[in-house]
Design an enzyme around this catalytic site. Sequence first.
Site, PDB file in Angstrom:
ATOM      1  CE  LYS A  63      -3.895  -2.128   2.374  1.00 45.01           C
ATOM      2  NZ  LYS A  63      -3.202  -3.306   2.922  1.00 45.01           N
TER       3      LYS A  63
HETATM    4  O1  LIG Z   1      -8.925  -3.104   2.102  1.00 48.63           O
HETATM    5  C1  LIG Z   1      -8.047  -3.843   2.555  1.00 48.63           C
HETATM    6  C2  LIG Z   1      -6.792  -3.937   2.023  1.00 48.63           C
HETATM    7  C3  LIG Z   1      -5.897  -4.829   2.535  1.00 48.63           C
HETATM    8  N1  LIG Z   1      -6.209  -5.620   3.574  1.00 48.63           N
HETATM    9  C4  LIG Z   1      -5.180  -6.566   4.066  1.00 48.63           C
HETATM   10  O2  LIG Z   1      -5.650  -7.908   3.833  1.00 48.63           O
HETATM   11  C5  LIG Z   1      -5.328  -8.728   4.929  1.00 48.63           C
HETATM   12  C6  LIG Z   1      -6.593  -9.200   5.619  1.00 48.63           C
HETATM   13  O3  LIG Z   1      -6.274 -10.039   6.705  1.00 48.63           O
HETATM   14  P1  LIG Z   1      -7.365 -10.975   7.430  1.00 48.63           P
HETATM   15  O4  LIG Z   1      -6.607 -11.575   8.553  1.00 48.63           O
HETATM   16  O5  LIG Z   1      -7.826 -11.984   6.413  1.00 48.63           O
HETATM   17  O6  LIG Z   1      -8.468 -10.082   7.878  1.00 48.63           O
HETATM   18  C7  LIG Z   1      -4.418  -7.900   5.825  1.00 48.63           C
HETATM   19  O7  LIG Z   1      -3.100  -8.094   5.361  1.00 48.63           O
HETATM   20  C8  LIG Z   1      -4.861  -6.486   5.540  1.00 48.63           C
HETATM   21  O8  LIG Z   1      -3.818  -5.557   5.778  1.00 48.63           O
HETATM   22  C9  LIG Z   1      -7.464  -5.548   4.114  1.00 48.63           C
HETATM   23  O9  LIG Z   1      -7.800  -6.290   5.065  1.00 48.63           O
HETATM   24  N2  LIG Z   1      -8.350  -4.661   3.591  1.00 48.63           N
END
Ligand SMILES: O=c1ccn([C@@H]2O[C@H](COP(=O)(O)O)[C@@H](O)[C@H]2O)c(=O)[nH]1
Length: 305
Positions: free
Chosen positions: A106
């Site tokens: 990001k």
């Molecule tokens: O909008 C967003 C963008 C990135 N993320 C990232 O995805 C994973 C989600 O992790 P979980 O444990 O499956 O919830 C994490 O790396 C976030 O930084 C997001 O969640 N939303």
Amino acid sequence: MSIQTLVEKIKEKGNPTVAGLDARLEYIPQHIAGRNMMLHGETLRAAAESMVAFNCGLIDALCDIVPAVKPQAAYYELLGSYGAMALKETIDYAHAKGMYVIGDIKRNDIGATATAYAEAYLGKTRVGDTEIAPYGCDSVTVNGYLGTDGVEPFLKECRERDKGLFLLVKTSNPSSGELQNRDMEGKPLYARMAEMVAKWGEGLDTPCGYNQVGAVVGATWPEEQKIIRGLLPRSYFLVPGYGAQGATAKDIANAFNDDGLGAIVNSSRGIMCAWKKTGRNGEDYKEAARAEAIRMRDEIVAAIR
Ligand SMILES: O=c1ccn([C@@H]2O[C@H](COP(=O)(O)O)[C@@H](O)[C@H]2O)c(=O)[nH]1
């Protein structure tokens, strides 16, 4: 590796999902973390070596059924210089096992600094006469809200090295609407961002029909998925928010095209921490992660069929 390669891997495995590699020490079973702390004490090195061992175990357990991994840079930065090495080792191991790597970084900044980010994560840096890829991700997440001059260095890596991008359009977090859903001259800001994504992708179509420039669209926002899908029919969507953030398979169907392609759904904690539900102290973390990845795949494939 281009988005085309990701699409081929998704088709080959019949699995439009990506496993997030976002390990904190508390997600790593004691038999791994304890051994490293015995060797190196309670240090960042012990934490980073535990992370690499855990990630490699997960990759071994998943590489024949899951097309891609998504390491989240924050968890590696948390471990300082050892974390940077852990990230590189994780990326190299995933590639050695045939997986596509999405670096969830990001990033963005003014053009000059964005160039450094783009070279660090997608491209190469020059040391004397030698060019070295510091991380070598296949694609990265990018914050396009800084505008075109910040995105251009990442687009250059797409053009010159066949890399992919996922621009933040509508993020999965509960507060994302505070700005992203605000009206901007008759349309929500996220829709304006989707229009920018379409513009940035011009000239970057791949032979499979999907563009190198994709979008991050949260699993938690099914209605917005539908609108953004309409605006970006040929962009791949990275869809986080399934599992730990509460979205289910029925929430992600709008992110996909009728061909069953167009989106890849992420689960990080759901897969990494699956062992916590089996009551076996993490000795079975690989089997638990694999079982959860298969359950997720089957649930999502059924939902988009
Ligand atoms: O909008 C967003 C963008 C990135 N993320 C990232 O995805 C994973 C989600 O992790 P979980 O444990 O499956 O919830 C994490 O790396 C976030 O930084 C997001 O969640 N939303």
